[in-house]
Motif scaffolding. Structure first.
Motif, mmCIF file in Angstrom:
data_model
loop_
_atom_site.group_PDB
_atom_site.id
_atom_site.type_symbol
_atom_site.label_atom_id
_atom_site.label_comp_id
_atom_site.label_asym_id
_atom_site.label_seq_id
_atom_site.Cartn_x
_atom_site.Cartn_y
_atom_site.Cartn_z
ATOM 1 N N PRO A 535 0.783 -1.231 0.000
ATOM 2 C CA PRO A 535 0.000 0.000 0.000
ATOM 3 C C PRO A 535 0.823 1.294 0.000
ATOM 4 N N ASN A 536 2.033 1.230 0.517
ATOM 5 C CA ASN A 536 2.845 2.450 0.477
ATOM 6 C C ASN A 536 3.982 2.234 -0.499
ATOM 7 N N SER A 537 3.951 2.929 -1.616
ATOM 8 C CA SER A 537 5.011 2.784 -2.618
ATOM 9 C C SER A 537 5.743 4.106 -2.776
ATOM 10 N N ALA A 538 7.059 4.036 -2.721
ATOM 11 C CA ALA A 538 7.874 5.251 -2.782
ATOM 12 C C ALA A 538 8.855 5.161 -3.943
ATOM 13 N N ILE A 539 9.159 6.320 -4.515
ATOM 14 C CA ILE A 539 10.117 6.371 -5.626
ATOM 15 C C ILE A 539 11.326 7.189 -5.196
ATOM 16 N N TYR A 540 12.501 6.616 -5.383
ATOM 17 C CA TYR A 540 13.752 7.325 -5.124
ATOM 18 C C TYR A 540 14.506 7.377 -6.447
ATOM 19 N N TYR A 541 14.952 8.553 -6.803
ATOM 20 C CA TYR A 541 15.648 8.643 -8.087
ATOM 21 C C TYR A 541 16.843 9.579 -8.012
ATOM 22 N N GLY A 542 17.732 9.405 -8.989
ATOM 23 C CA GLY A 542 18.957 10.220 -8.979
ATOM 24 C C GLY A 542 19.310 10.719 -10.362
ATOM 25 N N LEU A 543 20.602 10.854 -10.581
ATOM 26 C CA LEU A 543 21.049 11.503 -11.802
ATOM 27 C C LEU A 543 20.857 10.614 -13.025
ATOM 28 N N GLY A 544 20.605 9.344 -12.808
ATOM 29 C CA GLY A 544 20.266 8.472 -13.922
ATOM 30 C C GLY A 544 18.901 8.821 -14.505
ATOM 31 N N VAL A 545 18.172 9.691 -13.803
ATOM 32 C CA VAL A 545 16.900 10.210 -14.326
ATOM 33 C C VAL A 545 17.129 11.586 -14.929
ATOM 34 N N SER A 546 17.817 12.445 -14.189
ATOM 35 C CA SER A 546 17.875 13.850 -14.598
ATOM 36 C C SER A 546 18.920 14.140 -15.672
ATOM 37 N N GLU A 547 20.021 13.424 -15.684
ATOM 38 C CA GLU A 547 21.093 13.767 -16.633
ATOM 39 C C GLU A 547 20.864 13.117 -17.988
ATOM 40 N N HIS A 548 19.777 13.478 -18.591
ATOM 41 C CA HIS A 548 19.350 12.925 -19.871
ATOM 42 C C HIS A 548 18.665 14.004 -20.695
ATOM 43 N N SER A 549 18.553 13.769 -22.014
ATOM 44 C CA SER A 549 17.888 14.768 -22.861
ATOM 45 C C SER A 549 16.411 14.892 -22.521
ATOM 46 N N GLN A 550 15.852 13.883 -21.850
ATOM 47 C CA GLN A 550 14.471 13.976 -21.387
ATOM 48 C C GLN A 550 14.392 13.905 -19.862
ATOM 49 N N GLY A 551 15.413 14.472 -19.197
ATOM 50 C CA GLY A 551 15.452 14.449 -17.735
ATOM 51 C C GLY A 551 14.189 15.026 -17.117
ATOM 52 N N SER A 552 13.804 16.212 -17.564
ATOM 53 C CA SER A 552 12.620 16.857 -16.987
ATOM 54 C C SER A 552 11.374 16.053 -17.265
ATOM 55 N N THR A 553 11.306 15.449 -18.441
ATOM 56 C CA THR A 553 10.141 14.642 -18.801
ATOM 57 C C THR A 553 10.048 13.422 -17.886
ATOM 58 N N THR A 554 11.197 12.805 -17.608
ATOM 59 C CA THR A 554 11.176 11.634 -16.729
ATOM 60 C C THR A 554 10.711 12.020 -15.328
ATOM 61 N N VAL A 555 11.169 13.165 -14.842
ATOM 62 C CA VAL A 555 10.736 13.613 -13.516
ATOM 63 C C VAL A 555 9.226 13.787 -13.496
ATOM 64 N N MET A 556 8.686 14.375 -14.549
ATOM 65 C CA MET A 556 7.229 14.559 -14.600
ATOM 66 C C MET A 556 6.521 13.207 -14.706
ATOM 67 N N ALA A 557 7.111 12.279 -15.458
ATOM 68 C CA ALA A 557 6.512 10.947 -15.576
ATOM 69 C C ALA A 557 6.500 10.253 -14.216
ATOM 70 N N ILE A 558 7.571 10.472 -13.436
ATOM 71 C CA ILE A 558 7.636 9.901 -12.089
ATOM 72 C C ILE A 558 6.559 10.522 -11.198
ATOM 73 N N ALA A 559 6.387 11.822 -11.288
ATOM 74 C CA ALA A 559 5.346 12.487 -10.502
ATOM 75 C C ALA A 559 3.970 11.969 -10.919
ATOM 76 N N ASN A 560 3.782 11.769 -12.238
ATOM 77 C CA ASN A 560 2.518 11.207 -12.728
ATOM 78 C C ASN A 560 2.267 9.839 -12.096
ATOM 79 N N LEU A 561 3.322 9.013 -12.064
ATOM 80 C CA LEU A 561 3.203 7.656 -11.503
ATOM 81 C C LEU A 561 2.815 7.720 -10.030
ATOM 82 N N ALA A 562 3.467 8.615 -9.283
ATOM 83 C CA ALA A 562 3.157 8.746 -7.858
ATOM 84 C C ALA A 562 1.726 9.232 -7.662
ATOM 85 N N MET A 563 1.316 10.205 -8.450
ATOM 86 C CA MET A 563 -0.045 10.757 -8.293
ATOM 87 C C MET A 563 -1.102 9.734 -8.682
#
Lengths: 957, 76
Positions: A535-563
């Motif tokens: 029931p409690n799922s958490a996401i931890y992420y680092g530079l393997g998400v942000s240091e990419h040409s779609q870094g910001s997009t991945t962050v938003m996708a992660i927020a979408n997943l959490a929401m």
């Protein structure tokens, strides 16, 4: 009047950990006195909480009770024999006797056995006066050892001095197992065991190897737990027991461990993790605990240096002359090229107060917004993505939240190397039964390590993060697993509908994305179902998400997943960016971005400009300034001419080294404020000596928005703290700054920033640390954000189409290079390379899969050329199956490695965060260094000679 | 300013914001992004490059730069 420091004394030890939080209280009688404690407390702890100190040796409050030493025996009415108080839970109505003739005699007998096989050299022992065994011998009234000392013993056991930071002396070991338990429970590495039985029992690192050769990661938890001198810090051995202490905060990673600096005069004897540290709870890693020697390294520069060009020797000058020289240069350049031709880079390692002053200097004294910070190259997509979806540019939880997680997803992060203390807490939770999903091209340690195994390792192809996260969310929605109530109540309905239509498109299904990502569809489906189940799922992420040409997009996708799974707004869940540096969060909070004033408010907002303008006495520029990559481009184009760099090493850390050094060479004036002559300083014309975290007062803000105090324990080697340097430079430029203490700077920040209004040094002293927002709505800070509603009101789902990177493999460059970090070295290595940590990692190596190596005739240990469209370098090869074929990996801790000579100028679309994690390369066997490395060696020699001539003006090299 | 680089950046922004059939909306979002995050020298360079047909913007990015030029003109 409150004292500056605390006298050294051992931290209070309650014997066993505090029980799980409970509102139920129980009352028992100890030695005739009624005491009331929380349900679940042990008898040992109940006594200790009330000032009754039952003797103990194997028990300590950082570890679960063990019951082996038999010293803490007590009499309990109605219970047979003499129970151990450490393993006995206190019950309501219990009657305990901690001292009588029977108990006293038993304890003396136990101590007699210990001392019969223990050296009697107390007076010359490192822990003389600070030894629990000594204390217990005294406490039980030991007067004789009837066995004598002639029998078999362990007194001639040899010391293990392999680890550069501590010594293991088995002759003093009482086999209490605290070290073994610390390595298991606190650190989670399981490197130690007790080998043998009975008299043969001994502490064994791995297969009875020296510590340095074993699986030990040198975190020091065993040293801290050891009640005797068996495991002692070398600082303690060499210098003796400390005499005063101060609480401060680590200057390495974004965990922000709280430490007790234990001092003799202005010398640090040892750094001991603070038990009351809210981020680390008494634990640390090898860097924070042991690698502080860089602060007093001989390479420290103690006098300001100036020169006209980078090809001439430096001149040592006074601070006054340096400030005047710098100010004249800046103003001259602005007169000639325009006010926008200068700028600054704030440090993510300096304090909040210091970065605030640098951005203030740029905006108020330079008169433009050309200020940026190293977050540009790491977590700027976090700032963009989380602000867009949730409304705040920061992680949503406290680190402690992990203890309530049931499912943990780690994407593009390697916490056991980069956030070790947090990783230890995470592993603790995983050992308790939480499930783990790892999304990483590499099989990081977390995938499979002692008592921890990921249920899913999605080993995706580098650059396909968005496709994978979209596929996961596609499964959740298509199988009806989304949190419908949460979405309806807490999120903007139109945006959700648009996003829902987007994500359910078959192109986002795992079956459709499998070919691109390399992750089997069934694995994605399994991981998605597990995550949605919680029931409690958490996401931890680092530079393997942000240091990419779609870094910001991945962050938003992660927020979408959490929401969409309702995993925001309580403990155990959330979106957790693992910010790398000790104060990169703080640096962003303090307005280091070119488009935002402190508190993340856009410079175009006239109300915000008026607020700051009034306080600062100037009219502020509304045009966003240049980001770091834009500064370099503008420098090469001849439009940007001067740069003030505080505590950053862009020449080593930023991508496309050829371009960066070309840009730095194009400047007419570069001011570097740092501890050492780093790679960037070799291109400087002004060097202002900086101060380490031990030499100043201030605050750092870690990855959980926790503001913690930094306390001065030694005078700055160059005479000024970093904030004083910026202040004097501002004055020389004609902009007055007259702070007398960093607390005044924090007071100003609090006046101007709504998320900081309640922050003050007085409150920090009182509470220990504060997580922002801290204001009228949350007077003691905010551990968990977005409870009840998001900072922006309703959460905003953002459509996240996968756009493949331009950086594709070709016939010429058929491999993909990805980069990362290692435990013992830190970032550019300027600090850790100047400590004994280099024993673990004295060069960056290229990890290559055996299949790729074989195809190229490469064997382990060979020198390998690594070439991309940006440049070429040479590294030593190491064969590894942790990476998939087609992917190679290296670290960037050593300047000579030239890892960034190879990385390109590709970056995140929204923030220009470099795509460090994806570079198309070729690897081939070589017999000599690359041209860049030869040039670099020559340039380095030249610059070191210029420095040497400044420090030793009358000598020949 | 390296206007070729600015062109690549603008094209990349437009490509990442490109979703849905309303391309004018995407162009507007792209223009907003440039206005919000790009320094005015960079904005001026790309506007000039586009107006003088010296650079190769994608259709959406090109429309975004037109909108940016209009917005900048209005606020000047």
């Amino acid at each position: 009047m409150s004292a500056v420091f605390d006298s050294y004394e051992r931290a209070k030890d309650f014997g066993t950990p505090a029980p799980a939080p409970s509102t139920k209280q129980i009352t028992l009688t100890i030695d005739g006195v009624e005491v009331t404690v929380a349900e679940g407390t042990t008898v040992l702890r109940a006594a200790a909480e009330n000032g009754i100190n039952i003797p103990k040796l194997c028990a300590t409050d950082s570890l679960e009770p063990f019951g082996s030493c038999r010293l803490c025996l007590v009499e309990i009415e109605g219970m047979k024999g003499l129970p151990a108080s450490c393993t006995t839970e206190a019950k309501h109505g219990m009657k305990v006797t901690t001292q009588n003739a029977k108990v006293a005699k038993t304890r003396r007998n136990v101590m007699e056995l210990y001392i019969s096989d223990h050296p009697l050299d107390c007076l010359t022992c490192p822990t003389n006066g600070d030894c629990e065994l000594q204390d217990m011998a005294g406490a039980v009234g030991l007067r004789e050892v009837r066995y004598g000392y002639a029998g078999d013993n362990h007194l001639s056991e040899k010391k293990d001095t392999s680890n550069p930071y501590f010594t293991f002396d088995p002759s003093k070991c009482i086999v209490c197992s605290r070290c073994v338990r610390a390595c298991e429970e606190v650190q989670g590495t399981f490197a130690l065991t007790i080998q043998g039985r009975g008299f043969e029992s001994k502490v064994s690192p791995s297969q009875n190897q020296p510590f340095l050769d074993s699986e030990c990661v040198s975190c020091g938890a065993c040293v801290q737990a050891c009640p005797t001198a068996t495991l002692s810090e070398n600082g303690l051995i060499e210098q003796g027991v400390p005499e005063h202490t101060a609480i401060t905060t680590c200057a390495y990673c974004g965990v922000g461990c709280s430490f007790r600096a234990e001092m003799k005069g202005q010398e640090v004897v040892r750094m001991v993790p603070n038990k009351d540290g809210h981020a680390n709870h008494g634990h640390s890693c090898v860097k924070g605990r042991f690698a502080f020697g860089y602060a007093t390294h001989k390479d420290r520069i103690k006098k300001p240096l100036i020169r006209e060009t980078i090809h001439e020797p430096w001149r040592e000058v006074s601070w006054e002359e340096a400030f005047k020289f710098t100010a004249d240069k800046i103003r001259g350049i602005q007169k000639k090229y325009g006010k926008d031709s200068v700028g600054g880079i704030t440090s993510s390692r300096c304090t909040n107060e210091e970065t605030y002053l640098v951005q203030k200097l740029v905006r108020a004294a330079f008169g433009n917004n050309n200020v940026d910070t190293c977050a540009r190259v790491c977590h700027s997509p976090t700032g963009f993505g989380l602000k867009a979806t949730l409304g705040e540019s920061a992680g949503t939880q406290a680190f402690d939240s992990v203890h309530k997680s049931d499912v943990i997803m780690v994407i593009g992060a390697n916490p056991t190397d980069a956030h070790p203390v947090f990783a230890s807490h995470m592993k603790h939770r995983l050992r308790e039964g939480a499930k783990l999903i790892v999304v990483d091209p590499r099989a990081i340690d977390l995938v499979r390590s002692p008592h921890v195994e990921a249920q899913f390792h999605l080993a995706l192809r580098p650059s396909t993060n968005v496709a994978v996260v979209n596929a996961i969310t596609h499964v959740i929605l298509s199988e009806g697993l989304e949190a419908k109530e949460f979405i309806k109540e807490r999120c903007e309905p139109e945006a959700y509908k648009a996003w829902r239509d987007f994500i359910l498109d078959p192109q986002n299904s795992p079956e459709n994305t499998e070919k691109e990502t390399g992750v089997p569809a069934e694995e994605i489906r399994g991981a998605a179902r597990l995550f949605a189940k919680g029931p409690n799922s958490a996401i931890y992420y680092g530079l393997g998400v942000s240091e990419h040409s779609q870094g910001s997009t991945t962050v938003m996708a992660i927020a979408n997943l959490a929401m969409c799974t309702g995993n925001i707004g309580r403990e155990g869940v959330g979106v957790n960016p693992l910010r790398g540096q000790n104060n990169v969060q703080g640096s962003c909070d303090m307005g280091s971005f070119p488009h935002e004033l402190p508190g993340y408010r856009h410079v175009s907002d006239p109300n915000v400009r008026a607020l700051f303008g009034k306080e600062w006495g100037v009219e502020l520029e509304s045009d966003p300034g240049l980001r770091i990559p834009n500064m370099f481009d503008a420098a090469v184009a001849g439009q940007f001419k001067a740069l003030y760099v505080q505590g950053e090493d862009v020449a080593q850390s930023d991508p496309d080294t050829h371009h960066v050094t070309k840009a730095l060479s194009s400047l007419e004036c570069m001011i570097v404020q740092d501890l050492f002559l780093n790679e960037t300083a070799k291109f400087a014309t002004v060097f202002l000596p900086g101060s380490s975290f031990l030499e100043k007062n201030g605050t750092f803000t870690n990855a959980e928005r926790r503001i913690s105090p930094v306390r001065k324990v030694m005078e700055p080697l160059a005479g000024l703290e970093d904030w004083e340097v910026t202040q004097e430079l501002a004055k020389a430029l004609g902009y007055p700054m007259n702070y007398k203490h960093p607390s005044e700077i924090m007071d100003e920040i609090a006046r101007l920033t709504p998320t900081f209004t309640g922050v003050s040094y007085e409150k920090l002293d009182r509470l220990g640390s504060i997580q922002w927002p801290c204001n009228d709505k949350a007077e003691e800070g905010t551990p968990t954000m977005h409870i009840g509603e998001f900072v922006r009101g309703k959460g905003l789902f953002r459509v996240t189409p996968y756009v493949a990177t331009d950086e594709v493999t070709t016939r010429m460059f058929p491999l993909l290079l990805t980069t990362g970090r290692i435990l013992s070295q830190y970032n550019v290595g300027a600090q850790t390379r100047r400590t004994e940590n280099s024993k673990w990692h004295d060069e960056d190596v290229l990890e290559i899969h055996p299949h790729d190596a074989e195809q190229r005739g490469i064997e382990a240990g060979d020198w390998v050329g690594l070439k991309s469209r940006a440049g070429e370098t040479v590294l030593r090869a190491v064969l590894s199956e942790r990476i998939q074929p087609g992917v190679v990996y290296t670290t960037f801790h050593h300047p000579f490695s030239g890892a960034n000579v190879v990385t390109t100028d590709n970056s995140d679309w929204a923030t220009n965060c470099p795509e460090y994690k994806v570079t198309a390369v070729q690897a081939y066997k070589v017999t000599q260094m690359s041209d860049w490395q030869k040039e670099f060696a020559k340039f380095t020699d030249e610059q070191l000679e210029h420095l040497r001539r400044a420090r030793e003006p009358n000598t020949v090299s | 300013m390296d206007v070729e680089k600015l062109t690549r950046m603008a094209n990349q922004i437009a490509a990442n914001l490109d979703y849905g059939s309303d391309k004018e909306k995407v162009a507007l979002a792209t223009a907003d992004h440039l206005k919000r995050f790009w320094n005015s020298t960079m904005c001026a360079a790309i506007v000039e490059g586009h107006q003088k047909k010296l650079i190769d913007l994608t259709p959406i990015a090109g429309r975004a730069v037109d909108l940016l030029a209009e917005q900048k003109k209005k606020s000047a």
